[in-house]
Each structure stands twice: as structure tokens, then as C-alpha cells.
Design an enzyme around this catalytic site. Structure first.
Site, short mmCIF file in Angstrom:
data_model
loop_
_atom_site.label_atom_id
_atom_site.label_comp_id
_atom_site.label_asym_id
_atom_site.label_seq_id
_atom_site.Cartn_x
_atom_site.Cartn_y
_atom_site.Cartn_z
N CYS A 113 -1.91 4.61 7.32
CA CYS A 113 -0.65 4.03 6.83
C CYS A 113 0.29 5.08 6.23
O CYS A 113 1.48 4.84 6.10
CB CYS A 113 -0.93 2.93 5.81
SG CYS A 113 -1.84 1.57 6.55
N HIS A 250 5.77 1.94 2.13
CA HIS A 250 4.91 1.39 3.19
C HIS A 250 4.75 -0.10 2.92
O HIS A 250 4.55 -0.53 1.79
CB HIS A 250 3.56 2.09 3.17
CG HIS A 250 2.52 1.39 3.98
ND1 HIS A 250 2.75 1.02 5.29
CD2 HIS A 250 1.27 0.97 3.68
CE1 HIS A 250 1.68 0.40 5.76
NE2 HIS A 250 0.77 0.35 4.80
N ASN A 280 1.93 -5.64 8.07
CA ASN A 280 1.59 -4.23 7.86
C ASN A 280 1.48 -3.56 9.23
O ASN A 280 0.54 -3.82 9.96
CB ASN A 280 0.28 -4.14 7.08
CG ASN A 280 -0.15 -2.71 6.79
OD1 ASN A 280 0.40 -1.76 7.36
ND2 ASN A 280 -1.13 -2.55 5.91
O1 UT7 Z 1 -2.05 -0.49 4.48
C1 UT7 Z 1 -2.64 0.07 3.36
C2 UT7 Z 1 -3.90 -0.48 3.01
N1 UT7 Z 1 -4.03 -1.89 2.87
C3 UT7 Z 1 -3.64 -2.54 1.78
O2 UT7 Z 1 -2.87 -2.05 0.99
C4 UT7 Z 1 -4.24 -3.88 1.51
C5 UT7 Z 1 -4.68 -3.95 0.09
N2 UT7 Z 1 -5.28 -5.20 -0.26
C6 UT7 Z 1 -4.58 -6.39 -0.30
O3 UT7 Z 1 -3.41 -6.41 0.04
C7 UT7 Z 1 -5.29 -7.62 -0.82
O4 UT7 Z 1 -6.50 -7.24 -1.39
C8 UT7 Z 1 -5.54 -8.70 0.27
C9 UT7 Z 1 -4.23 -9.29 0.70
C10 UT7 Z 1 -6.26 -8.06 1.45
C11 UT7 Z 1 -6.41 -9.81 -0.32
O5 UT7 Z 1 -5.79 -10.35 -1.48
P1 UT7 Z 1 -6.68 -10.56 -2.80
O6 UT7 Z 1 -5.81 -11.21 -3.77
O7 UT7 Z 1 -7.26 -9.23 -3.14
O8 UT7 Z 1 -7.76 -11.60 -2.31
P2 UT7 Z 1 -9.35 -11.47 -2.31
O9 UT7 Z 1 -9.77 -10.47 -1.28
O10 UT7 Z 1 -9.79 -11.26 -3.69
O11 UT7 Z 1 -9.76 -12.90 -1.80
C12 UT7 Z 1 -9.48 -14.07 -2.58
C13 UT7 Z 1 -10.02 -15.29 -1.86
C14 UT7 Z 1 -11.46 -15.13 -1.37
O12 UT7 Z 1 -12.09 -16.36 -1.54
P3 UT7 Z 1 -13.10 -16.58 -2.80
O13 UT7 Z 1 -14.14 -15.53 -2.65
O14 UT7 Z 1 -12.23 -16.40 -4.00
O15 UT7 Z 1 -13.56 -17.98 -2.58
C15 UT7 Z 1 -11.32 -14.85 0.10
O16 UT7 Z 1 -12.44 -15.29 0.85
O17 UT7 Z 1 -9.25 -15.52 -0.67
C16 UT7 Z 1 -10.13 -15.67 0.46
N3 UT7 Z 1 -9.43 -15.19 1.64
C17 UT7 Z 1 -8.62 -15.95 2.39
N4 UT7 Z 1 -8.27 -17.25 2.31
C18 UT7 Z 1 -7.39 -17.73 3.22
C19 UT7 Z 1 -9.44 -13.94 2.16
N5 UT7 Z 1 -8.65 -13.87 3.24
C20 UT7 Z 1 -8.13 -15.12 3.40
C21 UT7 Z 1 -7.23 -15.67 4.33
N6 UT7 Z 1 -6.90 -16.98 4.20
N7 UT7 Z 1 -6.69 -14.96 5.33
#
Ligand code: UT7
EC number: 2.3.1.180
Length: 323
Positions: A113, A250, A280
Site C-alpha cells: 500500500c 492512502h 482500498n
Molecule cells: O492497506 C493498508 C493495510 N490495511 C489496513 O489499514 C486495514 C486495517 N484494519 C482495518 O481497517 C480494520 O481492522 C477492519 C476494517 C479490517 C476491521 O475493523 P475492526 O473494527 O478492527 O473489526 P474487527 O476485526 O475487530 O471485527 C469486529 C467484528 C468481529 O466479530 P466479533 O468477533 O466481534 O463477533 C468480526 O468477525 O466484526 C466481524 N466482521 C464482520 N462482520 C460483518 C469482520 N468482518 C466483517 C464483515 N462483515 N465483512
């Protein structure tokens, strides 16, 4: 002193738009979750007839037209990508061929990225070193090809596209009033390499592999790493957030973008946000955002613009330039 000045910009997107609603048919997710957690509303997905080099070449043609130049005027092509058409030759060489160029030289830069920030920095070094006069700097990706479409934690986040700049050698005074690249700051730390990676490759599995990410772990480091390099760029030039006209980050996640801007005291009105439109697109996201904001008249000649990115590796970096 020689400066690398932006002479033209361009972008290209695949024909097919995929909305969050469309993704609801693919994995167990919702428009609400995606918008709330990331700010993404749609992304573009390459069709069978579209590749990283076809998108990159289309963006390059648009940038050349914007600059009033032709491929004959270019002596170097640098393409930032992690989704090359082939393991080799470099996608930049395939783009060179699509542009009908047999002169000059072309190579890829791979910093995930942060790829476009690395590519602009590399182009600037070639220009200031006298090795090139006009450089096509391209960020082009087809991340849809390396997504695991069964993994909702990653497949909802990424999209395809390409953007390009023409950078041109120009005489400057050596002050921050000069147009062109004013400073660049690159970093990497491979101890984080397993937090965001592709689980295949020619020398390991002999396959292309799929993207794997510990999203929460990446999130944890993102704001700190971004602010570190942006502050370094301000300090190196004696400028501050008040001097800045635009922050062009980014586009990974709206929360990361807004969190970084807040920590840097940059009002959100000065931040170019396109993550809602493109998702992204990795190395393509900054040039796509630049083409969007320069194309609609927000970024103007003479504006002070900060580019920043963080991603797989980890890699991170910032470039401060006067448009
Ligand atoms: O390009 C450069 C590198 N990439 C990034 O910068 C990405 C960095 N990370 C992020 O942007 C975020 O961590 C994400 C958008 C990937 C995830 O957001 P989060 O607020 O960190 O969510 P989480 O991973 O803590 O997940 C929260 C909940 C989980 O459920 P439980 O365990 O709380 O029951 C996940 O299973 O959301 C669930 N979940 C989803 N639910 C619906 C994860 N993906 C999804 C989804 N739809 N697509």
C-alpha cells in the site's frame, strides 16, 4: 536545484462497480457494517479483459494527455504494484509496450500500500540524480485477483484501479516555495511481515496465493506510523499542518484517515477521501485520490500536498510536494 514537478495526472478504473449490497450476496456481511467500520460504499472489480497493465496503461495515457505530452517524451516508467500481470517481466515493461515505447527504461516497485509513495520517491531520486527527465509514475492494482472471496474480513475491503503522474525535471530555488517534491521519508519493518501478506509466491508455494490480514493488528500500528512520517516531512521542511493545503492519504479505512488527521491537527476539510468510491486499491489509492481531487479542481497549482501511506511489510512513508 532540480525539482520533480507534477506535470500531469490521470486515472483508470475497471468497468464493473461492486457495491456493498453486491458483496452481501457473496459473504455474510452488510452495507451497514462495511460503511461503519471502513467508510467504503463501493469498489471497482476488473473483468477478464482488464489487468494491472491495461489499467496502468490507461491511467498513463490519461496523465500524458493531461500533461500535453506523448510517450516519446518519457524516459522512465515506474509502476508500483503488488498484483503484477506476471511474475516477470515487470508490469512497467508491459505498460511501456502498451504505450508503444521501445526507448527509455521501466521497472516495478513493490511496497504494497506504500508503493506509490516509494515510487514517487524513487522517481524523484532518478530525476534529481540526472538519470531521467520525465517519469511516468504509476500505481496500478487488481487486488480482486488475490482476495479470498470466502473471507469476509478481507474481501470487502479491497478494489482495483490505477492512477498516474508525470513528474518532470524543473529548476527550483531550493526553498519550500518551489513546485515539486520537497521531501520524502520512507520506512519499513519486516518484523511485522506476517500481519498482512499473501500466502503464496514463486519461490515458496509456486502459486499466486491469497491475501491474509490481521486487520485489528494493522489498525493498531497504522495511525502511529503515519503520523511519524508526516511529522518527519514537516520537520525536514520547516512547515506545519497550517501550511498544508491537502492531505492525500492512502485510502484503507476512513477511521484510520480521520484518526491520523486529528492527531496531526489537520482539519478533515483538507483531507482528500475517496475510500467510499474505490475501496482500498493499495498502491493505486493515492494517485486515484490525486486524480480525483486535481480533476475536480480541489488541488490547484501551487498547493502544498502531503502524501502518506502505510501497509504490508510493514512499509510506511510520506512525500511532501508543491503541486
Ligand atoms: O492497506 C493498508 C493495510 N490495511 C489496513 O489499514 C486495514 C486495517 N484494519 C482495518 O481497517 C480494520 O481492522 C477492519 C476494517 C479490517 C476491521 O475493523 P475492526 O473494527 O478492527 O473489526 P474487527 O476485526 O475487530 O471485527 C469486529 C467484528 C468481529 O466479530 P466479533 O468477533 O466481534 O463477533 C468480526 O468477525 O466484526 C466481524 N466482521 C464482520 N462482520 C460483518 C469482520 N468482518 C466483517 C464483515 N462483515 N465483512
Amino acid at each position: 536545484m532540480i525539482r520533480s514537478v507534477v506535470r500531469g495526472f490521470g486515472a483508470a478504473l475497471p468497468k464493473r462497480v461492486m457495491t456493498n449490497r453486491d458483496i452481501e450476496d457473496v459473504v455474510d456481511t452488510s452495507d451497514e457494517w462495511i460503511v461503519q467500520r471502513t467508510g467504503i460504499r463501493q469498489r471497482y472489480v476488473a473483468g477478464d479483459d482488464e489487468t494491472t497493465s491495461s489499467l496502468g496503461a490507461a491511467a498513463a495515457r490519461a496523465a500524458l494527455e493531461n500533461a500535453g505530452l506523448t510517450p516519446a517524451d518519457i524516459d522512465l516508467i515506474i509502476c508500483a504494484t503488488s498484483t503484477p500481470d506476471n511474475t516477470f517481466p515487470a508490469t512497467a515493461v508491459s505498460i511501456q509496450n502498451r504505450l508503444g515505447m521501445t526507448h527509455g527504461f521501466a521497472f516495478d516497485v513493490q511496497a504494497v500500500c506504500t508503493g506509490f509513495v516509494y515510487a514517487v520517491t524513487t522517481a524523484d531520486a532518478y530525476i534529481r540524480g540526472g538519470l531521467a527527465k520525465r517519469v511516468l509514475v504509476i500505481g496500478a492494482e487488481t487486488f480482486s485477483r488475490i482476495l479470498d472471496w470466502n473471507d469476509r474480513t478481507t474481501c470487502v475491503l479491497f478494489g482495483d484501479g490505477a492512477g498516474a503522474l508525470v513528474l518532470e525535471a524543473s529548476e527550483g530555488e531550493g526553498t519550500t516555495a518551489d513546485r515539486g517534491v520537497l521531501t520524502a521519508h520512507l520506512r519499513s519493518d519486516g518484523s511485522h511481515k506476517d500481519k498482512l501478506y499473501v500466502d503464496g509466491g514463486p519461490s515458496t508455494t509456486g502459486t499466486v496465493g491469497k491475501l491474509r490480514m490481521e486487520g485489528r493488528e494493522v489498525f493498531k500500528y497504522a495511525v502511529g506510523m503515519i503520523t511519524d512520517v508526516v511529522v518527519a516531512a514537516f520537520e525536514a521542511t520547516g512547515t506545519t499542518a497550517d501550511d498544508l493545503d491537502w492531505l492525500v492519504p492512502h485510502q484503507a479505512n476512513r477511521r484510520i484517515i480521520e484518526g491520523s488527521a486529528k492527531k496531526l491537527n489537520i482539519p478533515v476539510e483538507k483531507v482528500v477521501i475517496t475510500v467510499d468510491l474505490h475501496g482500498n486499491t493499495s498502491a493505486a489509492s493515492i494517485p486515484l485520490a490525486l486524480a480525483t481531487a486535481a480533476g475536480d479542481g480541489r488541488i490547484k497549482k501551487g498547493d502544498l500536498v502531503m502524501l502518506e501511506a502505510m501497509g504490508g511489510g510493514f512499509t510506511w512513508g510520506a512525500v511532501l510536494l508543491r503541486w
